[in-house]
Design a protein around this motif. Structure first.
Motif, short mmCIF file in Angstrom:
data_model
loop_
_atom_site.label_atom_id
_atom_site.label_comp_id
_atom_site.label_asym_id
_atom_site.label_seq_id
_atom_site.Cartn_x
_atom_site.Cartn_y
_atom_site.Cartn_z
N ASN B 673 -15.07 -5.97 -15.31
CA ASN B 673 -15.39 -4.55 -15.44
C ASN B 673 -14.34 -3.62 -14.87
OD1 ASN B 673 -18.45 -5.90 -14.73
ND2 ASN B 673 -18.07 -4.93 -16.69
N ALA B 676 -14.47 -0.28 -16.81
CA ALA B 676 -15.65 0.60 -16.85
C ALA B 676 -15.74 1.42 -15.58
CB ALA B 676 -16.91 -0.25 -17.01
N LEU B 677 -15.97 2.72 -15.74
CA LEU B 677 -16.15 3.59 -14.59
C LEU B 677 -17.49 3.28 -13.93
CD1 LEU B 677 -14.96 7.03 -15.98
CD2 LEU B 677 -13.77 5.61 -14.33
N THR B 678 -17.45 3.02 -12.64
CA THR B 678 -18.69 2.73 -11.94
C THR B 678 -18.84 3.67 -10.75
OG1 THR B 678 -17.58 1.06 -10.64
CG2 THR B 678 -18.74 0.30 -12.59
N ASP B 706 -8.77 2.09 -16.52
CA ASP B 706 -8.11 2.19 -17.80
C ASP B 706 -9.07 1.64 -18.85
OD1 ASP B 706 -6.63 1.98 -20.05
OD2 ASP B 706 -5.06 0.70 -19.20
#
Lengths: 489, 1034
Positions: B673, B676-678, B706
């Motif tokens: 991940n 992925a923005l978390t 990215d």
């Protein structure tokens, strides 16, 4: 038979193929995504997004060692401190104005404040997406914009012209965003288009101190936004505005220095007093201490409870008028074996440890809440105090040709001093030094007053250069030639 | 007459034999070993026809132990004569022998020769067993086995006897210097995992380790596998060999095949050893007098008074005078022992192997040790002649004291920090004073007592690991085979860290309260392989095809917790005992999946022209949807010149083969991940509000990602020659390789105004190219004295070809904000990046004239390289890196009448080391004794800087050559046997002597790729002395 088995095995295998797209779709485990945050039912989510901006204020890069170096060690109030050879990476360079664009402290300040700006921008973007009560929404937006203004104000004070970022950027995939991230705009434009509108929005939408629940102390208030805007206008020499705003704050009667013991302001008992306008809240409880990382430790007396950086200069010690109560409240007289208010006896052992230490950063391990871990203490960082509102009011009055003596003398009276004989700009400036020493104000104040060269040149200050810090070389290297350097670096 | 007749016959036979030999010699050059034996048999048959009339006849059948089938063309020879026959199409033979002949020798290509005493039997049926030496001709490759001669890629196979030579937790350590292109950096910690690099470092983000494939199952570490259970290891180096592993093949692949029982035989073995471990190459530190002198001078230099009034009398506060050797105080001669039992057996239809082991190793550092027990059970069963099942199960239990596990199986030795403390603590401080109290340094420096550090450290971790796989293989059509295998891996690691309440020194070495921290980390992995194979030989065409579908899933679930006020009694070190109000805890998880389609075709024509084509299409959940699937193709070509007719006459040439390959492979060794923005942890993002100062949670995206992230791609070329001369007496391999990693994953620095300082993205290109050389000499077929000599040599050139603008990556943290490595275009990965110096400043006048106003007399004169009149990072220069340009090893072994002796050596050249030990000195800390003669105003003719308490700047003064050469292993053994029992006694020394240019403890300094080669708190080199015995009951 043989064919049957083969066929079964093939089907068995291809059963996996059919579902493979889904099989490879693995969401992050145990971590919320942005969508989760917007979609979740937790009513606190919008507040949490704003809390995360406040969180940036606790950062080591934001408010600790580098900030102490850039805002305080540079001034005539403070020396590098610590011991010979322990320079805290570049604090000796800050002390004698030989720092350059590759040195750490100003880099960290640049980076931390831009990250703060970005956190505020992300929050502003997210707040627009939540399904919220409009009143609550505008209040949260006000807090976010207040904090964005705070980060930007640090940036313009430290670096002058800086890139203007008012939304979430995607510099990796969007060329225009890349250009924006590295193109400096004038300090005045940042003031006019970002800081001042943000603060005006905050004044219009934030609760006043009285309206704010006790459980929410530490959030930005209308009074804090007005104080902040007054200080910004003071830097811009918009004296009528300073006068108007400070007069409003004084008239609101929400704040007062009466009955507030100067010495006690920086103790746990002095937190969020009547005088307090905005403090970064910290807690020292054993279960979950939260404070500015190592803020107390960095400045703690070297021989007994800290690294001993940022120590009072002899010049500051000598600058107090006789009888000024603020001298002893600000300075620990280590060499003299001072007994602190909590009974601790200072013992200076090492010959090269400075004679004095900063008392405003002190936390008592015995008489105040202390978690046992001195990396995060209960020390609230006092950003705006009513005493400064009075001094700004006095300065504006002097500048506008009015009588500022009542504001000035109120401050002096609390410090145990007689009313000033003459109230001119020099008396106000002198009062500011005594009142606000070690509150991260002096260096910027001297630059604002235009006296930095006069007062700091003997320490190495070069006019036309050291008013601002260099733009970090590492940022320039990343900018493909867009980001320019300040003069002289 | 009879004599003359006989004589005449003898002459005839001899001449016939000579003719035969001539024929054989001719044919030998055209055919390999098997055909040679066949032709010998043909010749012997002809001969026997002449001799037969005079002798009696023995008949019988020769069958294979492998499958019970008749062996056609097996040779039967009367021992000591040239009389022989070969079996017919049904495996039957008939041989006429004389009365004096008493023993028959049976042989068949690929099988062990067998001798049978005839007695008065006339019918002798024989079952031949597979010859291990012949088995060496086969190598394990990705998803299969291949004839070694058919291989077109670059790979190296190592057999079991070479793997058990070193006693270590991780078998790879024993391969140091033995495989060209394989760099192994020793770990001297008990239970430590050595660092393995195949053909250089082609990545930055830490995923530089090769993958391990144990019996077909991919794993990241083989530290849980007993080396005695391993049958063979194959190292795959080029794309032709590794691209079948797709997105994980980029750093090379290590294939591990474990043992299985031999059909029809039963075997019980025990092997045990024990010995001691000692530190070598100890660094001399200053004694009290030199220390006091240096400390005084450092103070006086900046105008302060000297702390020691008389440097020859450095009293401690109890009035005693001490000269403590802190290194000796914390180290010891360490003990270790190892026991291994294996039981194997089988029948025609099944084979079983059971392996048990126990290994215990103390560290040379007190309170540091590791132990491991393993059980392995491997079974194979033929349900019918078309259907086979097999299972491999390994369970290991280990614990390590003085270390905590962090991440996936990487140990972090916490007690080894005692080393860095011992290096700098003042020698005039006692470990214990005259009252038995721990000595402490007070205000003279900021260093703790390392002995106390060890005594109060209770870190420990336990690991339980179960690895198993089950497979079914079904020959559903002639020449077609289907196999399905299911593998499962479960790994549970428990950490415990406990510090009691103590006070050695009221200011810097104390705890306010006791604290217990624990963590549990569960790692699970499963995969399913479905493989279809087709093999056929049509005339001179030999073809095999593999196609498969693979899916797998990895999950990590870990949590940690801590509490304070837990009493200092081990049985109470559980969370429930501590203060509930002090409880802190957290949990983390990770999950990733992969799906792959693999295909491979091997084709050879006439045993001369070889082709291998490989393709893997792999999807990884670690990348966003659009970037998820990648295609990894490879082609390998081979030409066996020695099988060409135009080389028939070249008698000395035994084997000559050219190989070439090209291919693409990937590397996805980053966390899941990363695209992925978390939202970060709410506890870490919150703030305090309210008059009662309550904590409120926060939520924010703290790390930019990215969203078009993808894997690194390695484009790999390989050109190789294999040769052997004089019937294999001299052999060797030469390989040239070129590996270009593009889309290198880096933590790319980004402009702060974008909201983060860096993000993981594909930016950059790294190239590794080099030459590998292997040469071997062996006289093994000449009498009782067998000996062989092997040398390997690797030359590697590492270079960062491209990096996006301004994205140089700094690393090598020396603390206090000092970084010493930079990875930048045109440099090696993790290059040292330091100030250049040019002697010392002798006086203030020199400083005033120079660019460095903050310098003092006696300081290193830093050079203003960019000429801007001031000294800052712009003046730093690159000075090489931790990567050796050359590494090599020589091994010699011999056997003579039951004695065996072997010597292994290893060395590397061209790497640099940053002497952090010498560099990292704060005020009042000790120095190395080689700084004696440092600069003083009276002693200016020296290159050693003056005494100083300043934190130094990283400069070329601290960069040293990392060249070393070492005797890795000398083993002497004696074997004797009685009946079916074989006993070997052996003595062994590991790492007894190491020649190094570096002045610190060891130039072998493994860490992440940006931080390697820096000596800060490394475990010193250790020599091991061992005695052992192994017993085989057959």
């Amino acid at each position: 038979m043989r064919d049957k088995i083969a066929r079964t095995l093939t089907v068995f295998s291809f059963a996996f193929l059919a579902s493979c797209d889904g099989f490879l779709e693995v969401e992050p485990q145990g971590q919320k995504t942005q969508e989760d945050l917007i979609n979740e039912l937790d009513e606190n989510a919008p507040t949490q997004v704003v809390n995360a901006i406040y969180n940036q204020l606790y950062g080591w890069e934001q408010h600790s060692f580098s900030w102490i170096g850039v805002s305080s060690i540079t001034s005539d109030d403070a020396e590098k401190g610590s011991q010979e050879g322990d320079n805290g990476t570049d604090k000796h360079l800050l002390d004698n104005f030989t720092y350059g664009a590759n040195d750490l402290s100003s880099q960290e300040i640049y980076v931390a404040n831009f990250i703060g700006v970005s956190r505020a921008n992300r929050a502003l973007e997210a707040l627009a997406k939540f399904d919220l009560d409009p009143l609550k929404q505008s209040e949260l937006l006000g807090e976010a914009r207040f904090l964005r203004a705070y980060f930007y104000w640090n940036l313009v004070r430290c670096f002058g012209d800086v890139p203007k970022i008012d939304k979430v950027l995607d510099t990796e995939n969007n060329e225009e965003d890349f250009r924006v991230a590295f193109t400096r705009v004038s300090r005045e434009e940042i003031y006019l288009q970002l800081i001042i509108p943000d603060l005006q929005f905050a004044i219009e939408n934030l609760k006043s101190k009285t309206e704010l629940a006790n459980s929410e102390t530490g959030r930005a208030t209308r009074g804090a936004a007005k104080t902040f805007l007054a200080k910004v206008q003071m830097y811009r020499q918009e004296w009528a505005e300073v006068d108007r705003l400070t007069t409003e704050i004084i008239a609101s009667r929400e704040y007062s220095i009466e009955g507030v013991n100067y010495e006690e302001i920086w103790r746990e008992s002095g937190e969020n007093s009547m005088e307090s306008i905005w403090e970064i809240q910290a807690r020292g409880e054993e279960n979950g201490a939260k404070g500015i990382l190592q803020y107390t430790l960095v400045q703690g007396f070297r021989d007994q409870f800290g690294w001993g950086f940022n120590t009072p200069s002899q010049d500051l010690v000598d600058s107090y008028e006789i009888g000024d109560l603020r001298k002893d409240a600000t300075i620990m007289f280590a060499a003299a074996g001072e007994v602190l208010w909590d009974g601790l006896v200072l013992e200076r052992i090492s010959v090269d440890v400075p004679l004095y230490a900063n008392e405003k950063s002190y936390v008592s391990k015995t008489h105040e809440t202390f978690s046992g871990d001195d990396t995060q203490t209960n020390k609230n960082l006092r950003i705006f105090r009513f005493a400064e509102v009075l001094l700004m009011n006095a300065e504006a009055s002097v500048m506008l040709g009015k009588d500022g003596s009542s504001s000035l003398n109120a401050v002096r009276e609390r410090a145990g001093l007689a009313p000033a004989a003459i109230v001119d700009i020099n008396t106000v400036w002198r009062e500011r030094r005594a009142e606000l020493a070690f509150e991260h104000d002096r260096f910027f104040d001297l630059v604002r007053q235009g006296r930095a060269s006069l007062i700091l040149s003997s320490l190495g200050f070069t006019q036309g250069k050291n008013e601002v810090f260099p733009i970090p070389q590492s940022q320039i290297d990343l900018s493909e030639g867009l980001l320019t350097q300040n003069a002289g670096y | 007459m009879r004599t003359s007749l006989l004589h005449g016959l003898e002459s005839f036979k001899i001449s016939l034999f000579q003719i035969n030999i001539l024929i054989v010699d001719m044919i030998k050059k055209t055919l390999r070993d098997c055909l040679f034996r066949l032709s010998l048999a043909i010749a012997l048959v002809g001969m026997s026809g002449i001799a037969a009339a005079q002798y009696r006849t023995i008949t019988g059948k020769v069958t294979s132990a492998l499958d019970g089938e008749e062996l056609v063309g097996a040779t039967t020879l009367s021992k000591g004569t040239t009389n022989g026959v070969w079996t017919d199409v049904e495996g039957n033979y008939s041989i006429a022998i004389s009365d004096e002949d008493s023993v028959l020798v049976f042989s068949y290509v690929g099988f062990s020769q067998m001798e049978i005493t005839i007695g008065n039997r006339t019918v002798i049926d024989v079952t031949l067993f597979l010859d291990e030496e012949f088995l060496e001709e086969f190598v394990v490759v990705g998803y299969g086995v291949q004839r070694k001669s058919d291989v077109t890629g670059s790979l190296v196979s190592v057999e079991s006897q070479d793997l058990v030579k070193q006693t270590s937790f991780d078998v790879i350590q024993g391969l140091q210097g033995k495989v060209a292109g394989l760099q192994v950096v020793n770990s001297n910690e008990p239970g430590g995992i050595p660092q393995v690099r195949i053909r250089g470092v082609g990545t930055v983000l830490g995923g530089a380790n090769p993958i391990y494939v144990v019996d077909g199952v991919i794993t990241s570490s083989i530290v849980s596998i007993n080396s005695h259970d391993i049958e063979s290891i194959t190292i795959l180096k080029d794309a032709s060999a590794t691209s079948i592993y797709g997105v994980r093949g980029a750093n090379g692949v290590v294939l591990v095949t474990t043992k299985s029982g031999d059909g029809n035989s039963r075997r019980v073995s025990y092997s045990g050893s024990s010995g001691i471990r000692k530190a070598i190459n100890e660094v001399q530190l200053a004694d009290s007098r030199l220390y006091a002198d240096y400390t005084n001078r450092a103070q006086q230099r900046v105008g302060l008074s000297a702390p020691f009034l008389d440097i020859s009398k450095t009293w401690y506060r109890d009035g005693g005078e001490y000269n403590t050797n802190w290194f000796n105080e914390i180290t010891r001669d360490a003990f270790f022992q190892s026991h291994n039992i294996s039981i194997s057996g089988g029948s025609e239809k099944s084979s079983n192997y059971l392996g048990l082991s126990y290994l215990f190793e103390e560290g040379i550092l007190k309170r540091n040790s590791a132990e491991r027990a393993t059980v392995r059970l491997n079974n194979k069963l033929s349900i019918s002649d078309k259907l086979r099942v097999a299972s491999n199960i390994n369970y290991s239990f280990s614990n390590t004291i003085g270390a905590l596990a962090s991440g996936a199986g990487v140990s972090r030795n916490t007690v080894s920090r005692a080393f860095s403390t011992a290096y700098v603590q003042a020698p005039n401080i006692p470990a214990f004073d005259s009252n038995g109290r721990y000595g402490f340094s007070g205000s003279i420096n900021n260093v703790g007592n390392p002995v106390a550090m060890l005594d109060f450290n209770n870190d420990k971790y336990w690991n339980n690991r179960l690895q198993g796989n089950f497979s079914v293989e079904f020959d559903f059509l002639e020449k077609f085979s289907w196999s399905t295998s299911l593998a499962y891996n479960l790994d549970l690691t428990r950490d415990r860290s406990y510090t009691p309440k103590f006070e050695i020194d009221p200011v810097k070495q104390f705890t306010e309260q006791s604290r217990l921290g624990i963590s549990r980390n569960l790692y699970t992995f499963w995969n399913i392989n479905n493989l279809l194979t087709y093999e056929n030989i049509v005339g001179k065409h030999s073809i095999s095809i593999l196609a498969g579908f693979i899916s797998e899933e990895t999950k990590i679930d870990g949590f940690w917790a801590s509490r304070t006020n837990v009493p200092n009694i081990e049985r109470l070190w559980y969370l429930g005992v501590g203060d509930v109000t002090s409880a802190e805890n957290g949990q983390f998880a990770d999950q990733s999946t992969r799906i792959s389609y693999v295909a491979r075709a091997n084709y050879s024509f006439d045993d001369k022209y070889l082709f291998t084509g490989t393709l893997r299409n792999e999807g990884s959940s670690k990348f966003p949807k659009e970037e998820r699937f990648g295609l990894f193709p490879a082609i390998g070509l081979g030409w066996i010149l020695s099988n060409e007719t135009f080389l028939y006459g070249v008698e000395w040439l035994h084997n000559l083969k050219l190989r070439g390959s090209w291919g693409r492979i990937g590397n996805d060794q980053i966390p899941s991940n990363e695209f992925a923005l978390t939202i970060g942890s709410s506890e870490e993002l919150g703030a305090v509000f309210g008059n009662s100062q309550e904590f409120q949670n926060g939520a924010a995206v703290t790390q930019l990602k990215d969203e078009q992230l993808t894997w690194e791609t390695v484009e790999s070329w390989n050109l190789g020659i294999d040769f052997s001369f004089f019937d294999g007496v001299l052999s060797g391999e030469v390989d040239y390789y070129d590996r270009i990693t593009s889309d290198v994953l880096v933590n790319k620095p980004i402009g702060a105004a974008s909201g983060d300082v860096d993000l993981i993205t594909n930016a950059g290109q790294i190239r590794n190219n080099g030459l590998e050389l292997v040469l071997g000499y062996s006289n093994k077929d000449r009498g009782t004295f067998k000996h062989s000599l092997t040398g390997t040599l690797t030359l590697n050139n590492n270079n960062v070809e491209k990096l996006s603008a301004g994205s140089h990556i700094n690393g090598g943290d020396l603390s206090n904000g000092r970084l010493v490595t930079r990875t930048d275009e045109g440099q090696e990965v993790g290059s040292f990046w330091v100030f250049k110096t040019n002697g010392l400043y002798n006086d203030q006048a020199e400083i005033n004239a120079g660019p460095d106003p903050n310098a003092r007399p006696g300081d290193l004169r830093r050079v203003d390289v960019n000429g801007d009149g001031r000294i800052d990072d712009g003046d730093r220069v690159f000075m090489g890196s931790f990567s050796p340009k050359t590494y090599f090893g020589f091994s010699w072994s011999m056997e003579y009448k039951g004695f065996d002796l072997s010597v292994d050596t290893y060395g590397n050249l061209g790497n640099k080391v940053f002497n952090g030990l010498k560099y990292r000195r704060f005020g009042g800390e000790n120095i190395t004794s080689d700084l004696d003669g440092f600069w003083t105003p009276e002693n200016r003719s020296t290159h050693i800087p003056g005494a100083s308490n300043d934190i130094p700047e990283p400069s070329d003064f601290y960069v040293e050559e990392g060249d070393f050469f070492r005797i890795n292993n000398i083993t002497l053994g004696y074997t004797f046997s009685r009946d079916a029992t074989q006993v070997r006694l052996f003595g062994r020394v590991q790492n007894p002597i190491m020649w190094q240019k570096y002045s610190g403890y060891t130039p072998e300094l493994p860490r992440g790729v940006l931080d390697s080669g820096i000596e800060l708190d490394i475990y010193p080199s250790v020599a091991t002395y061992t005695l052992g015995v192994s017993v085989d009951f057959n």
